[in-house]
Design an enzyme around this catalytic site. Structure first.
Site, PDB file in Angstrom:
ATOM      1  CG  MET A   4      27.533  30.319 -31.440  1.00 41.97           C
ATOM      2  SD  MET A   4      26.197  30.547 -30.277  1.00 41.97           S
ATOM      3  CE  MET A   4      25.632  32.158 -30.742  1.00 41.97           C
ATOM      4  N   GLY A   5      28.509  29.615 -36.165  1.00 48.29           N
ATOM      5  CA  GLY A   5      28.141  29.425 -37.566  1.00 48.29           C
ATOM      6  C   GLY A   5      27.449  30.626 -38.173  1.00 48.29           C
ATOM      7  CG  HIS A   8      29.521  37.409 -40.356  1.00 48.29           C
ATOM      8  ND1 HIS A   8      30.652  37.955 -39.771  1.00 48.29           N
ATOM      9  CD2 HIS A   8      28.668  37.158 -39.338  1.00 48.29           C
ATOM     10  CE1 HIS A   8      30.465  38.047 -38.473  1.00 48.29           C
ATOM     11  NE2 HIS A   8      29.274  37.556 -38.178  1.00 48.29           N
ATOM     12  CG  HIS A  11      32.122  34.213 -38.002  1.00 50.36           C
ATOM     13  ND1 HIS A  11      30.885  34.421 -38.559  1.00 50.36           N
ATOM     14  CD2 HIS A  11      31.913  34.124 -36.662  1.00 50.36           C
ATOM     15  CE1 HIS A  11      29.962  34.446 -37.624  1.00 50.36           C
ATOM     16  NE2 HIS A  11      30.548  34.269 -36.452  1.00 50.36           N
ATOM     17  CE  LYS A 124      28.383  42.410 -33.191  1.00 53.87           C
ATOM     18  NZ  LYS A 124      27.927  41.074 -32.927  1.00 53.87           N
ATOM     19  CB  SER A 161      25.918  40.488 -36.161  1.00 56.03           C
ATOM     20  OG  SER A 161      25.102  39.623 -35.406  1.00 56.03           O
ATOM     21  NE  ARG A 163      21.215  36.990 -31.692  1.00 57.77           N
ATOM     22  CZ  ARG A 163      22.254  36.495 -31.029  1.00 57.77           C
ATOM     23  NH1 ARG A 163      23.457  36.980 -31.242  1.00 57.77           N
ATOM     24  NH2 ARG A 163      22.105  35.510 -30.166  1.00 57.77           N
TER      25      ARG A 163
END
Ligand code: AMP
Length: 256
Positions: A4-5, A8, A11, A124, A161, A163
């Site tokens: 979802m972009g 980091h 990914h 994760k 993450s 977030r």
């Protein structure tokens, strides 16, 4: 690898692994609205597309698939549902109703459009890995292999993450406790003491200012509550720090 972009190193570690194993590496970025059960979470989801593109170029990703909502969900295409059973009822599923249906709707479409041989996913999102394996079974895609990859962490232990970008400095200081609490349970683990250890970890998190949604020991394949010492199991946690919901997990024994 579907993402979802707000990319980091978690990914990018998937991209690197894929790069070392595959002829053609395809990454998708799509903030999938159907998997958000909270409108604010969707609205506030970080978008850093220019930076993401630069990172993917640096990692020699061959293709970025960046669909628009209408490409993924054309008005004339029915939205299906998937018989995920218990896997979507427990843990993340019980706190985020409909979330895994949304994940499957997006991943099913991404699979149709990109036809990968190997799907690189992060441990994760442990439950998501199991759900996507189930999706492959349900859609009879025997030719696609799931390759779950290690969780990448900050030096503090905090799982990387997208977030995390939304945590305040004070919250960022506290956030690594989520991983440490799981580690403490694992270090002191005996099956007989599991309830006590989990209750201690829960209390420690709450005292530090987390609002814990679940902290459970589950069967590593079915995610049913672990009831037997001999079964492979995994600790899974979800907790809020302020307005940000974080998840993490720690496998006590690895089965896949
Ligand atoms: P997301 O963009 O959050 O949907 O994640 C896209 C993929 O990257 C999923 O397979 C995630 O499990 C994986 N991922 C996210 N964070 C990490 C991490 N810290 N370490 C390894 N993989 C991750």
């Amino acid at each position: 690898m579907p993402t979802m972009g707000a990319l980091h190193d978690g990914h990018l570690s998937l991209v690197r692994t894929a790069r070392s194993a595959c002829d053609l590496v395809v990454c998708s970025i799509f903030v999938n609205p159907t998997q958000f059960n909270n409108a604010d979470d969707l609205k506030n989801y970080p978008v850093t597309i220019e930076n993401d593109i630069q990172l993917l170029i640096k990692e020699q990703c061959d293709v970025l698939y960046l669909p628009e909502k209408d490409d993924m969900y054309p008005a004339d295409e029915a939205i299906e549902s998937y018989a995920l059973g218990y896997l979507e009822e427990t843990l993340e599923g019980s706190f985020r109703p409909g979330h895994f249906q949304g994940v499957c709707q997006a991943v099913d479409r991404l699979l149709q459009r990109t036809t990968p041989d190997i799907l690189y996913l992060g441990r994760k999102d442990y439950q998501q890995c199991l759900v996507i394996k189930k999706l492959l079974e349900l859609t009879k895609r025997d030719d696609v292999t799931v390759s779950p990859q290690e969780t990448r962490r900050e030096p503090s232990g905090l799982a990387m993450s997208s977030r995390n970008l939304r945590l305040s400095a004070a919250e960022l200081d506290k956030a690594p406790l989520l991983h440490h609490a799981l580690q403490q349970v694992k270090t002191r683990f005996t099956f007989a003491k599991k309830d006590e250890l989990i209750a201690d970890a829960w209390q420690q998190l709450e005292q530090a200012g987390f609002r814990v949604e679940y902290l459970e020991l589950a069967n590593a394949q079915t995610l049913k509550p672990a009831t037997d010492e001999s079964e492979p199991s995994v600790l899974l946690v979800a907790a809020w720090l302020g307005n940000i919901r974080l998840i993490d997990n720690l496998e006590l024994s690895r089965v896949w």
